[in-house]
Write an enzyme that holds these catalytic residues in place. Structure first.
Site, PDB file in Angstrom:
ATOM      1  CE  LYS A 182      -3.563   2.548   2.400  1.00 23.62           C
ATOM      2  NZ  LYS A 182      -4.649   2.531   3.383  1.00 23.62           N
ATOM      3  CE  LYS A 200      -6.032   1.989  -0.876  1.00 14.94           C
ATOM      4  NZ  LYS A 200      -6.431   2.158   0.478  1.00 14.94           N
TER       5      LYS A 200
HETATM    6  C1  PBG Z   1      -7.723   3.647   5.176  1.00 17.68           C
HETATM    7  C2  PBG Z   1      -7.899   3.463   3.714  1.00 17.68           C
HETATM    8  C3  PBG Z   1      -7.682   4.391   2.685  1.00 17.68           C
HETATM    9  C4  PBG Z   1      -8.127   3.791   1.507  1.00 17.68           C
HETATM   10  C5  PBG Z   1      -8.558   2.518   1.852  1.00 17.68           C
HETATM   11  N1  PBG Z   1      -8.400   2.335   3.202  1.00 17.68           N
HETATM   12  C6  PBG Z   1      -7.187   5.772   2.749  1.00 17.68           C
HETATM   13  C7  PBG Z   1      -5.791   5.984   3.106  1.00 17.68           C
HETATM   14  O1  PBG Z   1      -5.039   5.094   3.449  1.00 17.68           O
HETATM   15  O2  PBG Z   1      -5.405   7.157   3.099  1.00 17.68           O
HETATM   16  C8  PBG Z   1      -8.132   4.427   0.141  1.00 17.68           C
HETATM   17  C9  PBG Z   1      -9.172   3.907  -0.802  1.00 17.68           C
HETATM   18  C10 PBG Z   1      -9.410   4.748  -2.001  1.00 17.68           C
HETATM   19  O3  PBG Z   1      -8.740   5.792  -2.232  1.00 17.68           O
HETATM   20  O4  PBG Z   1     -10.299   4.389  -2.774  1.00 17.68           O
HETATM   21  N2  PBG Z   1      -6.473   3.460   5.692  1.00 17.68           N
END
Ligand code: PBG
Length: 330
Positions: A201, A254
């Protein structure tokens, strides 16, 4: 025509000459089975409010969510990723583990209505539940405290498992959370609950619109001390290997499209299912470009999804899941 290649290798167009030839020979197919529809759930009943930063996406109460999922399933979708938007926040993010919170209520409803025929995945993080908006708890200096965050995350995971989640999906990026969550689930008798870890991520600007949806932008600072640097593919693979060793059943990359190299390498690297998350910013780019008339919405969405699958994603998390199936874009 040149003579230096045989006609057989030269005439590649035969395979794409007609719609039927293209369909029969297509290498990558996106199936409804592999699509995961994210949904946002708020407390209450009868609530369906549009999310300003994400056209076409709503925050809904658990009763409305149940109807959304029933309609998703009509299109063949088998899985929902749930994000909670709580009423109350505190510095420790305690509401993430509230057994009476909207996520638990939604999970219980989905379990009751669809049982084993539907895969429910509970996003497990603290950012929507903390007053400061970070994904973990803070130490005295205001830094995100890795180890102190683990028990909070594990409590949340156990709460969701007990409410009926099939999988929990830790998205916080603390070190050691997969092991901590696996241990806590097993201790609570929830051996059947799977872990889909957001392993690779990245610290991405493409999450911008989502933070409006979950009201989870950090007050101060950013997430670069725990999310990965976009320049580092190897760091994503390292995190992925580590999470698998700690007990992750499946792993996520991601965002999606800007990170196709990581999706591809992840799919080669691990024998676990790899999920790719086509995130809110990717959604926004397509929606806004289509609205401005710069591209054709349906074909662009279909292409985005098939490219994620072609790169090696086994699961695809996308806000466009239902519509792509409904409209036949994939
Ligand atoms: C929470 C989380 C996020 C997303 C999924 N879980 C935001 C982040 O980490 O800032 C992003 C999902 C998206 O942008 O569609 N930690």
């Amino acid at each position: 025509m040149t003579n230096d290649v045989s006609p057989d290798t030269h005439r590649t167009r035969r395979l794409r000459a007609t719609p039927a030839a293209r369909a029969v020979t297509r290498e990558t197919r996106v199936s409804a089975d592999q699509l995961v529809q994210p949904r946002f759930v708020v407390p209450g009943s009868g609530i369906r409010e549009p999310i300003g930063s994400m056209p076409g996406v709503h925050r809904v109460s658990p009763d409305v969510l149940e109807k959304q999922v029933a309609a998703d399933r009509q299109q063949g979708i088998r899985s929902t990723l749930l994000f909670g938007v709580p009423e109350d926040t505190d510095p420790e993010g305690r509401a993430a583990a509230d057994p009476d919170g909207p996520v638990s209520e939604a999970l219980a409803r989905l379990e009751e209505r669809f049982g084993d025929d539907h895969l429910t995945i509970a996003d497990t993080c603290l950012c929507a539940y903390t007053t400061h908006g970070h994904c973990g708890v803070l130490d005295d200096e205001g830094r995100v405290a890795n180890d102190d965050s683990l028990s909070r995350l594990a409590d949340a995971a156990v709460t969701y498992a007990e409410a009926g989640a099939d999988w929990v999906a830790p998205s916080d990026m603390m070190d050691g959370r997969v092991a901590a969550i696996r241990r806590a689930l097993d201790d609570a008798g929830q051996q059947r609950t799977g872990i889909l870890s957001y392993a690779a991520k990245y610290h991405s600007a493409f999450y911008g619109p989502f933070r409006g949806a979950q009201e989870s932008a950090p007050d101060e600072g950013d997430r670069s001390s725990y999310q990965l640097d976009p320049a580092d593919a190897e760091a994503g693979l390292r995190a992925l290997r580590r999470d698998v060793r700690e007990g992750a059943d499946a792993v996520m990359v991601k965002p999606g499209l800007p990170y196709l190299d990581v999706v591809h390498r992840a799919s080669q690297e691990t024998d676990r299912p790899v999920a790719a998350y086509h995130v809110s910013g990717e959604h926004a780019m397509l929606e806004d470009a289509a609205r401005a008339g710069h591209l054709e919405r349906g074909p662009a969405i279909g292409e985005a999804l098939v490219c994620l699958a072609r790169a090696g994603a086994d699961l695809i998390v996308t806000y466009h899941a239902r519509e792509a199936l409904e409209e036949g874009w994939i």
